[in-house]
Design an enzyme around this catalytic site. Sequence first.
Site, short mmCIF file in Angstrom:
data_model
loop_
_atom_site.label_atom_id
_atom_site.label_comp_id
_atom_site.label_asym_id
_atom_site.label_seq_id
_atom_site.Cartn_x
_atom_site.Cartn_y
_atom_site.Cartn_z
N GLU A 26 0.87 -1.17 0.00
CA GLU A 26 0.00 0.00 0.00
C GLU A 26 0.91 1.22 0.00
O GLU A 26 1.83 1.28 0.82
CB GLU A 26 -0.88 0.03 1.25
CG GLU A 26 -1.86 1.20 1.20
CD GLU A 26 -2.60 1.42 2.52
OE1 GLU A 26 -2.18 0.85 3.55
OE2 GLU A 26 -3.59 2.17 2.51
N ARG A 45 5.86 -14.21 9.35
CA ARG A 45 6.46 -12.87 9.32
C ARG A 45 7.89 -12.92 9.85
O ARG A 45 8.23 -13.76 10.68
CB ARG A 45 5.66 -11.91 10.21
CG ARG A 45 4.26 -11.68 9.74
CD ARG A 45 3.45 -11.02 10.84
NE ARG A 45 3.97 -9.70 11.15
CZ ARG A 45 3.51 -8.59 10.58
NH1 ARG A 45 2.52 -8.65 9.72
NH2 ARG A 45 4.00 -7.42 10.90
N LYS A 70 5.02 1.89 10.59
CA LYS A 70 5.04 3.29 10.19
C LYS A 70 4.77 4.19 11.38
O LYS A 70 5.37 5.24 11.54
CB LYS A 70 3.97 3.51 9.11
CG LYS A 70 4.02 4.90 8.51
CD LYS A 70 2.83 5.18 7.63
CE LYS A 70 2.88 6.62 7.15
NZ LYS A 70 1.66 7.00 6.44
#
Length: 765
Positions: free
Chosen positions: A42, A274, A284
């Site tokens: 994204e 992960r 972020k």
Amino acid sequence: MPASRIPPDSERLVPPNFITEIIDADLRSGKYDEIVTRFPPEPNGFPHIGHAIASFIDCGIARDYRGRCHLRMDDTNPLTEEMRYVEAIKRDMEWLGWGWGEHFYFASDYYGRLYEMAEQLIKEGKAYVDSLSEEEIREYRGTVEKPGRPSPYRERSVEENLDLFRHMAAGEFEEGAHVLRAKIDMSAANMKLRDPILYRILKAEHYRTGDRWKVYPMYDFAHPLSDYIEGITHSLCSSEFIDNRAVYDWLVENLAGKCGLPEWPRPKQIEFGRRSLEYTVVSKRKLIQLVERGLVEGWSDPRMPTLAGLRRRGVRPQALIAFARKVGISRTDRTVDIALLEWAIRDDLNPIAPRVMAVTEPLKLVLTNYPEGELEELEAPYFPPDVGKPGSRKVPFGRELWVESADFALKPPKGWKRLVVGGHTRLRHAYVVRIDEAVTNDAGEVVELRGVYLPESLGKNPEGVKVKGAVHWVAAGPALAAEFRLYDRLFKVPLPDAGEGSFLDHYNTDSLKVLQGYVEPSVATGDPETRYQFERLGYFWRDPELGRGERPVFNRIITLKDTWKKPKEQKPAAKPARKAEPKREDKVAALEPEQRLVFDRCRHLGVGEAEALQIARSEKLRVYLEDCSGYGPPSLAAPWVVHVLGKAIRAGEVRVTPADLMELLAQLEKGVFDRRTAKQALEQAQESGGTPLELARELAAGQMTADELQKLIDEVLAENPDKVAALKGGKTGLLGFFVGQVMRRSQGRANPEQVQSVLREQFNL
RNA sequence: UGGGGCAUCGUCUAACGGCAGGACGGCGGACUCUGGAUCCGUUGGUCGUGGUUCGAAUCCACGUGCCCCAGCCA
């Protein structure tokens, strides 16, 4: 042949793993002709090391299979996305070496088609407009423990839904007034299936489509269908999306062959574990705090885990790819040791970085026997012999030199191999010097060293003197003043996110050290892009943003491995001790009365304790075993029912009837075939149907004779003389190895029990 | 706590039911005009308990621990 796309392991960029196994099988079975993956970030932030690993999986696997990996911006949320992030992602992915040709896409390019698909679902009664408020929707959804309940709007007519949705899209409603939901199952245990929202009204300006759209698709809707539109075959993502796969499959199934989507190939989602990195955060939300609090100098600060930061620091993409390879892929979430990254960076730079000398914390050394004002030029190779690359430069040498303060000790610790008063030390590529005096200031700090050089020591060790170590230096006059930026880990602890408090509490205030020193003059004329090894200090390059001017500024990319550092940094013994085992309580005592009856009856019939316990606790197992008892003794059936067929029986997926099972076991008892054969037959029958007894007979028909077996055993033994010797020497574990070898060689046609007994006899075991 | 996922040296990762192997790290040594590199050696592991099996990291059961899911984020 699709299977011809399967690369040999030796040619793979991505080491073989559970995903490539799936792909191999898909190619071999002809399910897919070619492999198409996608990397779908994204555009709402800067790519970081996590993106490097994810793109390695997506793009690397596609490359290995000579397929394609599309780069797609997953931009379905106009509130968070920006063009500058798109540019950053493209730039960083290119830097990593991934190419996508013309296959660069935006989910926002599919808004039109996606909208059509939504209408299709509405027309089929599979989606509806819900007019509950946000809070109501949350409440109706239930909780993880409580099932949800249907919205009062769930049964609206197709016409009404269509009409409402069109008006939503026309912008006639306020945000939040309605949403479009898939009609799946409000009481599903999987929360994602409780009528997932497909579209929401957003009156925001989209960075690409502007105000053209008033409704925006959700991830769960847009992602699978974007994959489908692009012909993605394997949609690889991380493990937190496992639950979403149910929605993914639901959409693919319900829209296959419609709205211009082909029946085949259909995409399928596969999730991998992960990877996080010690001493690092990547979210972020957290990175932005570092930036906003001025703890780092922006998104491309060389300490940042962003690709921009890593690049500015001087790390090469090759190192990141090597790192990702070493990390590997599995289903498990993992935190990778930062030493692995550091190793990959050093390993990448070692063969390519020319060696030069720089002094970061200068201490003057005056050679009192060297003529004042005189300079000589010494030849020094750029690479050590083990790197084996040509090239050298001239290094000026004179009476006044700079040496590293840390290389001199007034009171040297044990094992010291550097400068010390009275000691002889080699100046790298130059003479041996003897330090005579350390000049100190009032505070007792050493401000200057005085000594002499040994004129005969150039290129050879002087006789009768013990020379300890070699230190780097630069000649004071011709040296180039330079700034050195020494970077260290951003956090002081391996897991800044773990435990109480904020990750900011663990910020390493020493993560940046700026030093003023000198570098040898040859660097002035070198290519400013060069990554150097400053001998004994580490790998450096000129900071691309502020170090390429008149006065160089060097970033330390990574230190050299330092096995000397006295107070060795102890890695904390990880892995908290697991909780002590709870004592095995009497499970039999815990049984319900009626379960207890079953248990006792089983025991009475000769069923083992463990099996009886399982049977007593599982209704399905009990019923199955009872059915079996009509055909033979339960004690015979129990282990097979519990251990071999148990899972299928519990899941209600048994394909083997009790009669067939007992028939098989009866023949087994008669010795018609061995247990292994029976088990194989049973598994085959359960897997792909058929009568176990027939399968077993087929398998048994191919069994080897004793003579054949002996021959095979002799062969195997003859081929492994070393292992035979080891076995004779007492490494009994090798017995299993030989049994395995014989079994493999016989393709299952040997009887392992027999093999083992023959071997035991032969080796007197 | 409902559902789902996962568990192998300190770390990462392999092992058709058949020798628990590799890499990073650590330690030791050789070599060295970088306490680098290289080479050699070494250390160290199948989450636990039962069961099935000639043989279990792998199959079955029960535990334990960690992660994900109750955004109109992705």
